[in-house]
Enzyme design. Structure first.
Site, mmCIF file in Angstrom:
data_model
loop_
_atom_site.group_PDB
_atom_site.id
_atom_site.type_symbol
_atom_site.label_atom_id
_atom_site.label_comp_id
_atom_site.label_asym_id
_atom_site.label_seq_id
_atom_site.Cartn_x
_atom_site.Cartn_y
_atom_site.Cartn_z
ATOM 1 N N ASP A 1 3.097 -3.056 -4.018
ATOM 2 C CA ASP A 1 2.146 -3.882 -4.766
ATOM 3 C C ASP A 1 1.126 -3.043 -5.527
ATOM 4 O OD1 ASP A 1 0.865 -3.061 -2.449
ATOM 5 O OD2 ASP A 1 0.178 -5.047 -1.856
ATOM 6 N N HIS B 1 -0.944 -13.694 1.279
ATOM 7 C CA HIS B 1 -2.280 -13.244 0.837
ATOM 8 C C HIS B 1 -2.699 -13.834 -0.505
ATOM 9 C CE1 HIS B 1 -5.346 -9.691 1.137
ATOM 10 N NE2 HIS B 1 -5.887 -10.877 1.377
ATOM 11 N N LYS C 1 -5.463 3.372 -4.485
ATOM 12 C CA LYS C 1 -5.706 1.945 -4.292
ATOM 13 C C LYS C 1 -7.154 1.580 -4.620
ATOM 14 C CE LYS C 1 -5.856 -1.529 -0.564
ATOM 15 N NZ LYS C 1 -5.522 -1.802 0.842
ATOM 16 N N HIS D 1 0.603 -1.053 5.453
ATOM 17 C CA HIS D 1 -0.834 -1.312 5.504
ATOM 18 C C HIS D 1 -1.348 -0.999 6.908
ATOM 19 C CE1 HIS D 1 -4.631 -3.468 5.017
ATOM 20 N NE2 HIS D 1 -4.337 -3.716 3.752
ATOM 21 N N CYS E 1 -4.156 -5.871 -3.419
ATOM 22 C CA CYS E 1 -3.083 -6.799 -3.038
ATOM 23 C C CYS E 1 -3.118 -8.144 -3.759
ATOM 24 C CB CYS E 1 -3.139 -7.071 -1.528
ATOM 25 S SG CYS E 1 -3.085 -5.595 -0.499
ATOM 26 N N ASP F 1 0.806 -1.228 0.000
ATOM 27 C CA ASP F 1 0.000 0.000 0.000
ATOM 28 C C ASP F 1 0.839 1.278 0.000
ATOM 29 O OD1 ASP F 1 -2.083 -1.808 0.300
ATOM 30 O OD2 ASP F 1 -3.172 -0.597 1.749
ATOM 31 N N LYS G 1 4.370 -11.056 3.998
ATOM 32 C CA LYS G 1 2.968 -11.238 3.608
ATOM 33 C C LYS G 1 2.848 -12.164 2.395
ATOM 34 C CE LYS G 1 -0.861 -8.557 1.630
ATOM 35 N NZ LYS G 1 -1.506 -7.238 1.573
#
Length: 614
Positions: free
Chosen positions: A378, A172, A403, A326, A111, A72, A170
């Site tokens: 990302d 995800h 975003k 984030h 993401c 982010d 991370k």
């Protein structure tokens, strides 16, 4: 200057050196010690200055590869991209010592799809890592969706080529398919030898923030259902007692019990989310459930240092996927209140410090000159992460949107920095269109691997561009999706040096005139809150990177020619798509208790299996 300490262990390495010959290139094998690994970049640099086919000489040179990805982070949050109020000296140093990309684009503005595209070199719609119903990312660790096992990541290929591969931070991209321990989507099933971090994602709900991804919404729904059932129970009781409703006591009891259960669920749903999604794993073992945030950053740095030391004789691929920046912006006490931009700025500056610590480890282990480093985010910063007048999301500089938006530059324009001392020229700035998907073919070829021929790979090898042996990017067109819906496309018209951007669909900003969808967690991709443009919106990013001046047939003489060419490219692109199951749609993206990872008897998921880092 950062000192470079070279520590080498005895060993040998085959290096193929080119020797000019009238009949072509002849290779001779030369046995050298591992100490000479640190000389490799300088030797390659000499070769680059002598040979016009430098990119082919450097291909398969097998450097160590270190990939750093923020979560982010806005492109406007970094000093080397124009921010003069945020302290990011370590990231800035990477740009000073390496190559900076100024038109680096993520394949999605959220993401899960962006990271799937990064690892596979393919638009996320090809692997089904998108939704069609508004579930933009994986919602639960205990869901069945995830990166399909038939997808090929760059980690898989590098592992086959003898690289030690690790992912720290991370993920995800899913975990389980049919049971709580099958780990079908786990990083170790996608080419990584080692994993330490969160199989899900750090969220505001992990710290029970008011900025909530799902807790507040779930609590509201459960409370509404409780009120409905409580009203039903009271109505039945009243009807029973007054003999107005001929009903037995059984429906009254069941409706009352259901109401009590819903009330309890609304009270405990926050704790359920914390235990269900906010935990750490080492390989296949849960080590900390739920997470203890004061330990997280030191543990991640400790894990990175340990991986680098274990694999310093290389070659290795290490993907450090930061939990920063984030929400809930977990920040150590040493950095709290130190930036000029509140908690968000504190978190950015702490992440930069983490980058510096990782670079220090490379130096101490003598790995700096033999390691290609890449830094990115990302996607763009979140504009909707606001509480009152406080902004908890990133700044996207001069670029519109952020975003979650399908095509606006602020959501997809990201930092892109490559450093490889002695090989990549220091201080080079490249304004050609590039993509996160390009990392796939670039690292595969550097490792001596082959890009898969059995599927469409959308990324392009960046090496010729980074070295300066190519003047233009191989990307003529790039597509910009929002879920499975194509929102925009860009065309690099090389003969004119123009970057056209066409928007077919854009979100309706709220309130009117704002630059984001305030009051929502993220802008929608379809429905009443988007506008389908006919004719599409046209911008010239070469002259108008902020996308403020809409071009029309009256203001742009080649308007119709540009539209025709872009729409032709879109049709050609769409003909290459094949139907695949959408991993993020409802069936793959709802919580299933039997898929929930738990380090104790469910739902008593609690463990702390590792000591505090020293």
């Amino acid at each position: 200057m950062r000192p470079v300490i070279n520590r080498c262990a005895p060993g040998s390495l085959d290096l193929m050196l080119p020797q000019a010959a009238s009949e072509g290139i002849v290779f001779h094998s030369l046995q050298i010690s591992l100490c000479f690994r640190s000389w490799l970049p300088a030797m390659l640099a000499v070769l680059l200055s002598l040979a016009p086919s430098a990119s082919s000489d450097i291909s398969a040179s097998r450097p160590n590869i270190l990939l750093l990805m923020a979560d982010d982070l806005g492109i406007g949050d970094i000093g080397c991209y124009g921010n003069n109020t945020m302290r990011t000296p370590n990231i800035d140093r990477l740009a000073e010592d390496g190559v900076k990309l100024t038109q680096h684009i993520s394949a999605a503005s959220l993401c899960t799809p962006s990271r799937a595209a990064f690892l596979t070199g393919r638009y996320p719609v090809r692997s089904g890592m998108v939704s069609s119903i508004g579930y933009r990312v994986l919602q639960w660790t205990g869901a069945s969706g995830g990166l399909p096992t038939n997808e090929t990541t760059f980690a898989k290929i590098l592992k086959e080529k003898g690289y030690a591969t690790g992912l720290i931070g991370k993920w995800h991209l899913g975990l389980n398919c049919e049971s709580a321990s099958d780990h079908c989507h786990h990083p170790l099933h996608h080419g990584f030898d080692h994993f330490y971090g969160m199989p899900f994602s750090l969220m505001g709900d992990c710290a029970r923030w008011e900025l909530s991804e799902k807790r507040v919404n779930l609590e509201q729904k459960l409370n509404f259902l409780f009120q409905v059932l409580a009203l039903v129970a009271l109505t039945l009781v009243a009807g029973k007692l007054t003999h107005l409703i001929p009903v037995s006591w059984m429906p009254v009891i069941w409706s009352a019990l259901s109401a009590v259960l819903l009330l309890a669920s609304s009270y405990f749903v926050g704790a359920l989310i914390v235990h269900a999604d906010c935990f750490l794993m080492r390989n296949h073992t849960i080590t900390e459930q739920p997470m203890c945030f004061r330990r997280t950053t030191p543990l991640i740095l400790q894990e990175v240092a340990s991986f680098l030391k274990r694999n310093k004789h290389g070659p290795f691929l290490l993907f450090v996927s930061f939990l920063h920046v984030h929400i809930p912006l977990i920040t150590m006490e040493n950095f709290l209140g130190k930036s000029l931009h509140g908690l968000y700025g504190d978190n950015v500056e702490e992440m930069d410090w983490m980058v510096g610590r990782i670079l220090d480890t490379l130096d101490v282990e003598g790995l700096s000159n033999s390691t290609l480093i890449y830094f990115t985010s990302d996607h763009g910063g979140s504009l909707e992460n606001q509480l009152g007048n406080t902004q908890y999301g990133g700044w996207n500089g001069i670029y519109k949107g952020g975003k979650g938006m399908g095509g606006w530059e602020g959501g997809i324009r990201v930092p892109g920095i490559f450093r490889w001392p002695g090989v990549l020229p220091a201080g080079r700035v490249i304004g050609e269109p590039t993509s996160l998907m390009d990392v796939f073919p670039t690292v595969v070829r550097l490792a001596g691997g082959e890009v898969p021929q059995d599927r469409v790979i959308d990324g392009q090898d960046l090496l010729p561009l980074l070295l300066g042996t190519a003047q233009h990017s191989d990307h003529e067109f790039l597509m910009h999706y929002c879920e499975r819906f194509l929102h925009a496309a860009r065309w690099h018209q090389r003969d004119r040096g123009t970057m056209w951007k066409v928007h077919f669909v854009t979100p309706v900003f709220q309130p009117e005139g704002a630059g984001a969808c305030y009051g929502r967690k993220v802008c929608p991709c379809f429905g009443e809150k988007v506008v389908h443009h006919d004719p599409p919106l046209l911008f010239d990013l070469s002259r108008d990177p902020s996308e403020t001046h809409i071009l029309t047939p009256a203001s742009e003489p080649v308007f119709y020619q540009v539209m025709e060419r872009v729409q032709q490219a879109v049709r050609e692109h769409q003909r290459t798509l094949s139907p695949v199951p959408l991993q993020l749609d409802r069936l793959g993206n709802i919580w299933r208790p039997w898929l929930q990872p738990c380090c104790g008897p469910f739902p008593l998921c609690w463990c702390l299996r590792e000591d505090d880092p020293q």
